[in-house]
Scaffold this motif. Structure first.
Motif, PDB file in Angstrom:
ATOM      1  N   THR A 303       0.806  -1.226   0.000  1.00 30.63           N
ATOM      2  CA  THR A 303       0.000   0.000   0.000  1.00 30.63           C
ATOM      3  C   THR A 303       0.837   1.272   0.000  1.00 30.63           C
ATOM      4  N   ALA A 304       2.162   1.137  -0.077  1.00 30.19           N
ATOM      5  CA  ALA A 304       3.035   2.309  -0.027  1.00 30.19           C
ATOM      6  C   ALA A 304       2.789   3.218  -1.228  1.00 30.19           C
ATOM      7  N   PRO A 305       2.897   4.532  -1.058  1.00 29.86           N
ATOM      8  CA  PRO A 305       2.754   5.453  -2.187  1.00 29.86           C
ATOM      9  C   PRO A 305       3.917   5.286  -3.156  1.00 29.86           C
ATOM     10  N   PRO A 306       3.779   5.769  -4.399  1.00 31.87           N
ATOM     11  CA  PRO A 306       4.822   5.571  -5.410  1.00 31.87           C
ATOM     12  C   PRO A 306       6.208   6.016  -4.965  1.00 31.87           C
ATOM     13  N   THR A 307       6.293   7.105  -4.197  1.00 33.21           N
ATOM     14  CA  THR A 307       7.594   7.622  -3.770  1.00 33.21           C
ATOM     15  C   THR A 307       8.310   6.695  -2.803  1.00 33.21           C
ATOM     16  N   LEU A 308       7.569   5.792  -2.171  1.00 34.46           N
ATOM     17  CA  LEU A 308       8.154   4.909  -1.154  1.00 34.46           C
ATOM     18  C   LEU A 308       8.085   3.448  -1.568  1.00 34.46           C
ATOM     19  N   ARG A 309       7.424   3.175  -2.674  1.00 31.77           N
ATOM     20  CA  ARG A 309       7.114   1.791  -3.037  1.00 31.77           C
ATOM     21  C   ARG A 309       8.366   0.948  -3.257  1.00 31.77           C
ATOM     22  N   ARG A 310       9.339   1.494  -3.966  1.00 30.45           N
ATOM     23  CA  ARG A 310      10.540   0.710  -4.269  1.00 30.45           C
ATOM     24  C   ARG A 310      11.283   0.340  -2.996  1.00 30.45           C
ATOM     25  N   GLU A 311      11.474   1.311  -2.109  1.00 33.82           N
ATOM     26  CA  GLU A 311      12.176   1.044  -0.849  1.00 33.82           C
ATOM     27  C   GLU A 311      11.428   0.005  -0.028  1.00 33.82           C
ATOM     28  N   ALA A 312      10.109   0.136   0.043  1.00 30.82           N
ATOM     29  CA  ALA A 312       9.299  -0.789   0.833  1.00 30.82           C
ATOM     30  C   ALA A 312       9.374  -2.199   0.269  1.00 30.82           C
ATOM     31  N   ARG A 313       9.327  -2.308  -1.064  1.00 24.70           N
ATOM     32  CA  ARG A 313       9.362  -3.641  -1.664  1.00 24.70           C
ATOM     33  C   ARG A 313      10.742  -4.287  -1.532  1.00 24.70           C
ATOM     34  N   GLU A 314      11.780  -3.497  -1.614  1.00 20.41           N
ATOM     35  CA  GLU A 314      13.130  -4.049  -1.417  1.00 20.41           C
ATOM     36  C   GLU A 314      13.290  -4.563   0.016  1.00 20.41           C
TER      37      GLU A 314
END
Length: 323
Positions: A303-314
């Protein structure tokens, strides 16, 4: 002599404070403060009186009044003599039996026969039913309420640290059980009484293996607020916890996981992820292989916003979680 509750109300109004604000400053429940003001509770213990005195800026007036009330109460209780110790033993035995009946299988006669405080503490620490069946939560709530009533009826002035710790832990267990049926009044009642026991204990201890203390009560307030869907209250309680005083990394990690969940519930993904990373640094074993923390990792990542999505998924991928 002015009753303690009336003095508290007068000083609170003089300071222009709400009941909620006084409760927050004194780290106790709103209903507890209200009950004191309306005479529904006896005078508080000295640590609680000191906290309330500081909260309303009473300059020692409430502490002095509480001391007078305590002396009068002690004089009345002295008439009972050695009966206090008898009632204390009865409380431990009856409460232990009630809790065993609520938690263990009915066939466990050897456990139910135990009346010592050690047996009760053991159940508070590890309460899984020996039969593998479900816990009877309504019975547990009823048992805790009865134990609370019996404990308060003892009226002894100087309970031991072990007694306070077992009693407080019992109340916290009852509060958790009450969340399953959404009994908010019961939850508040048990948490406020546990906070009183924690204040009387005055420190984070591990008496009778309970790890009970004021900050432990706050941790339970955080967890229960989340269970009830009140993320704002959970975050407010979390901010009051002196995390360095929690004695085990496991307990610190549990608090941080709950706080991360609360921020996620409010849509504050960056804070939720930041706190989750802190858990990974402090106690990675509390995330890896555990269903609830891994679900939190997945929820933040998904559910992370686009600006945080990559970091959260990593970060999720580092624990083998696919968002």
């Amino acid at each position: 002599m002015e009753p303690f509750g009336e003095a508290l109300r007068r000083l609170r109004l003089r300071a222009g404070l709400s009941v909620r604000e006084v409760a927050r400053r004194a780290t106790c429940g709103k209903s507890y403060v209200s009950d004191l003001e309306h005479g529904r509770r006896r005078g508080p213990s000295m640590p609680v009186a000191q906290a309330l005195d500081k909260a309303v800026g009473a300059g020692g007036e409430l502490v002095a009044l509480a001391s007078v009330v305590a002396n009068l109460t002690n004089g009345a209780d002295a008439v009972e003599g050695d009966g206090d110790e008898v009632r204390r033993r009865e409380f431990v035995g009856l409460t232990g039996a009630a809790l065993f009946d609520a938690v263990l299988s009915p066939s466990d006669d050897s456990a139910r026969a135990g009346g010592a405080i050690e047996a009760l503490a053991e159940i508070l620490v590890d309460h899984a039913p020996s039969s593998g069946g479900p816990m009877d939560l309504p019975s547990l709530v009823t048992a805790v309420r009865a134990a609370k009533r019996n404990y308060q009826a003892c009226r002894y002035s100087h309970p031991s640290p072990a007694g306070l710790s077992v009693y407080g832990s019992l109340l916290l267990r009852g509060a958790i059980a009450a969340t399953h049926s959404g009994e908010r009044h019961t939850i508040t009642e048990f948490l406020d009484e546990a906070a009183e026991a924690g204040a009387r204990l005055g420190h984070e201890g591990n008496h009778m293996w309970t790890a009970f203390g004021p900050n432990n009560v706050l941790c339970h307030r955080v967890n229960i607020a989340i269970r009830l869907g009140d993320a704002g209250a959970a975050i407010e309680y979390a901010r009051q916890v002196e995390i360095d005083k929690l004695q085990a990394n496991e307990r610190r990690a549990g608090l941080l996981l709950d706080t991360s969940r609360a921020f996620l519930m409010r849509g504050q993904h960056e804070k939720a992820l930041h706190i989750l990373r802190a858990v990974g640094d402090l106690a990675p074993q509390e995330i890896a292989g555990r269903a609830a923390p891994l679900r939190l990792v997945r929820d933040i990542s998904a559910t992370a916003p686009p600006t945080l999505r990559r970091e959260a998924r990593e970060y999720a991928a580092s624990f083998g979680v696919d968002a």
